[in-house]
Design a protein around this motif. Structure first.
Motif, PDB file in Angstrom:
ATOM      1  N   GLU A 217      26.107  -1.721   3.322  1.00  0.00           N
ATOM      2  CA  GLU A 217      25.501  -2.911   3.931  1.00  0.00           C
ATOM      3  C   GLU A 217      26.370  -3.456   5.065  1.00  0.00           C
ATOM      4  O   GLU A 217      25.853  -3.934   6.075  1.00  0.00           O
ATOM      5  CB  GLU A 217      25.282  -3.983   2.864  1.00  0.00           C
ATOM      6  N   MET A 218      27.692  -3.401   4.882  1.00  0.00           N
ATOM      7  CA  MET A 218      28.604  -3.853   5.943  1.00  0.00           C
ATOM      8  C   MET A 218      28.499  -2.948   7.161  1.00  0.00           C
ATOM      9  O   MET A 218      28.558  -3.420   8.304  1.00  0.00           O
ATOM     10  CB  MET A 218      30.042  -3.884   5.429  1.00  0.00           C
ATOM     11  N   TYR A 219      28.331  -1.650   6.923  1.00  0.00           N
ATOM     12  CA  TYR A 219      28.132  -0.710   8.038  1.00  0.00           C
ATOM     13  C   TYR A 219      26.879  -1.090   8.824  1.00  0.00           C
ATOM     14  O   TYR A 219      26.900  -1.170  10.059  1.00  0.00           O
ATOM     15  CB  TYR A 219      28.033   0.717   7.505  1.00  0.00           C
ATOM     16  N   ARG A 220      25.798  -1.358   8.120  1.00  0.00           N
ATOM     17  CA  ARG A 220      24.549  -1.752   8.799  1.00  0.00           C
ATOM     18  C   ARG A 220      24.722  -3.082   9.539  1.00  0.00           C
ATOM     19  O   ARG A 220      24.174  -3.274  10.628  1.00  0.00           O
ATOM     20  CB  ARG A 220      23.410  -1.836   7.787  1.00  0.00           C
ATOM     21  N   LEU A 221      25.503  -3.999   8.952  1.00  0.00           N
ATOM     22  CA  LEU A 221      25.774  -5.278   9.610  1.00  0.00           C
ATOM     23  C   LEU A 221      26.400  -5.048  10.986  1.00  0.00           C
ATOM     24  O   LEU A 221      25.961  -5.626  11.990  1.00  0.00           O
ATOM     25  CB  LEU A 221      26.712  -6.110   8.725  1.00  0.00           C
ATOM     26  N   TYR A 222      27.426  -4.189  11.039  1.00  0.00           N
ATOM     27  CA  TYR A 222      28.120  -3.956  12.310  1.00  0.00           C
ATOM     28  C   TYR A 222      27.259  -3.162  13.292  1.00  0.00           C
ATOM     29  O   TYR A 222      27.347  -3.376  14.508  1.00  0.00           O
ATOM     30  CB  TYR A 222      29.459  -3.268  12.071  1.00  0.00           C
ATOM     31  N   VAL A 223      26.420  -2.272  12.779  1.00  0.00           N
ATOM     32  CA  VAL A 223      25.496  -1.538  13.659  1.00  0.00           C
ATOM     33  C   VAL A 223      24.527  -2.519  14.310  1.00  0.00           C
ATOM     34  O   VAL A 223      24.283  -2.467  15.523  1.00  0.00           O
ATOM     35  CB  VAL A 223      24.726  -0.450  12.877  1.00  0.00           C
ATOM     36  N   HIS A 224      23.977  -3.447  13.522  1.00  0.00           N
ATOM     37  CA  HIS A 224      23.045  -4.442  14.067  1.00  0.00           C
ATOM     38  C   HIS A 224      23.745  -5.369  15.068  1.00  0.00           C
ATOM     39  O   HIS A 224      23.172  -5.712  16.109  1.00  0.00           O
ATOM     40  CB  HIS A 224      22.438  -5.279  12.930  1.00  0.00           C
ATOM     41  N   TYR A 225      24.987  -5.763  14.756  1.00  0.00           N
ATOM     42  CA  TYR A 225      25.725  -6.616  15.693  1.00  0.00           C
ATOM     43  C   TYR A 225      25.961  -5.877  17.013  1.00  0.00           C
ATOM     44  O   TYR A 225      25.778  -6.438  18.095  1.00  0.00           O
ATOM     45  CB  TYR A 225      27.063  -7.051  15.093  1.00  0.00           C
ATOM     46  N   ALA A 226      26.371  -4.607  16.916  1.00  0.00           N
ATOM     47  CA  ALA A 226      26.620  -3.810  18.121  1.00  0.00           C
ATOM     48  C   ALA A 226      25.349  -3.657  18.948  1.00  0.00           C
ATOM     49  O   ALA A 226      25.383  -3.752  20.180  1.00  0.00           O
ATOM     50  CB  ALA A 226      27.168  -2.433  17.727  1.00  0.00           C
TER      51      ALA A 226
END
Length: 357
Positions: free
Chosen positions: A129-138
């Motif tokens: 979920e944290m990986y997806r968080l940073y992908v969405h932020y990027a």
């Protein structure tokens, strides 16, 4: 401060003159270096020019007030004077911030590593979920994300994931994400409804430029090739495309299997190794400069517990700056700019306080 600003203004004018010199234009390496310096100084020069113009407005208004007889005009001048004085105070603060020593890595791309910590499968699920968080932020920043390596578990979690984010100023914003992130929630597998606490660690490392000398001796490296495991296409799982690097002096082991080509996986593995070795050197410098470490907001210690994500209460708390936000859903979808801005502001405030001591 103003002597320094005057020197910067002179230097900026020199650069602009040099950039118009045909001999400099023909020397591309020197030209690019000057363009970078000009770009770095421009915000400071523009703000200082605005400051000087505002100071001139104050002087002009005071002179006019001394000779003006018309009451209505006097009132207008007083309002202009009051506004200019307020602007001068704000501009002085902004100039102090712009004069703070800049992190040389701020403009770089980043390599991020997320590892599941305490909490077993629940930690691995949160890492994903944290990986997806940073992908969405990027994506919201219009940055590019490239997966370097991932170790997945069958239920959609990740034991570890490494990825690169390419974009202007990526490190300047994401460096505040380094540390231990804690999640408190009821796992889907928990029948009793008890809240569990799990952790993941996030490491944010600047991409290493080619001109930075990171020496990797061939005798210090073991390279193993093997077939990729886990999800993948026919070519991925039937050829020896996966690469594992072992760096003997540090004990760092890197596994890369996301590409079909062994050569591409090898390039990704070495890029990650270079970033990790550079990060180790930076950590040594941080440890040697204890006072510099104290003036920073959580950008050094990887064991520091920086944030808690509490699902039952829908809140996220950043422990370094005492910030609590009740918008967990938005944050988990990559809306972390408010947290990053607060970290930057706190970091600047600490550095300004140290500078004034």
């Amino acid at each position: 401060m103003f002597d320094r600003l005057d020197d910067i203004l002179i230097r900026y004018q020199q650069i602009m003159e040099e950039l118009n010199d045909p001999d400099v234009v023909n020397d591309q390496k020197h030209f690019r270096k000057l363009m970078k310096e000009q770009s770095d100084l421009q915000p400071l020069v523009e703000k200082y020019t605005e400051y000087k113009n505002t100071k001139q407005t104050i002087e002009d208004s005071l002179e006019m007030l001394e000779v003006e007889d018309d009451e209505e005009m006097k009132e207008m001048l007083k309002e202009e004077l009051s506004s200019a004085k307020k602007s001068v105070e704000e501009l002085e603060q902004k100039l102090k911030i712009l004069l703070l020593p800049k992190d040389p890595n701020d403009d770089k791309n980043v390599i991020m590593e997320i590892r599941a910590g305490a909490g077993g499968d629940e930690a691995a699920l949160f890492a994903a979920e944290m990986y997806r968080l940073y992908v969405h932020y990027a994506e919201g920043q219009h940055w590019r994300v490239e997966l370097l390596n991932v170790d997945e578990i069958g239920i959609g979690g990740m034991k570890e994931v490494n990825f690169m984010i390419t974009g202007q100023g990526a490190y300047s914003k994401l460096k505040y994400e380094s540390g231990v992130h804690r999640v408190q929630r009821v796992p889907e597998t928990e029948s009793g409804g008890r809240i569990h606490t799990s952790t993941v660690s996030v490491a944010v490392m600047p991409e290493v430029d080619e001109d930075i000398d990171i020496v990797i001796d061939e005798k210090d490296i073991r390279i193993d090739v093997m077939r990729a495991s886990g999800n993948g296409g026919q070519c991925v799982n039937t050829t020896d495309s996966a690469v594992r690097l072992t760096h003997y002096p540090t004990g760092i082991v890197i596994y890369s299997q996301t590409e079909k080509s062994q050569l591409q996986n090898k390039e990704k593995a070495f890029a990650l190794l270079r970033a990790k070795l550079y990060d180790l050197e930076c950590q040594k410098q941080h440890d040697a400069e204890a006072e510099a470490r104290k003036s920073q907001i959580g950008t050094g210690d990887r064991s520091e517990k920086i944030r808690t994500y509490n699902f039952p209460q829908g809140r996220v708390t950043d422990h370094r700056i005492g910030l609590t936000l009740y918008k967990l859903d938005k944050i988990m979808n990559g809306d972390i700019q408010e947290i990053i801005d607060a970290c930057i502001a706190a970091d600047q405030a600490k550095k300004l306080a140290n500078m004034d001591e």
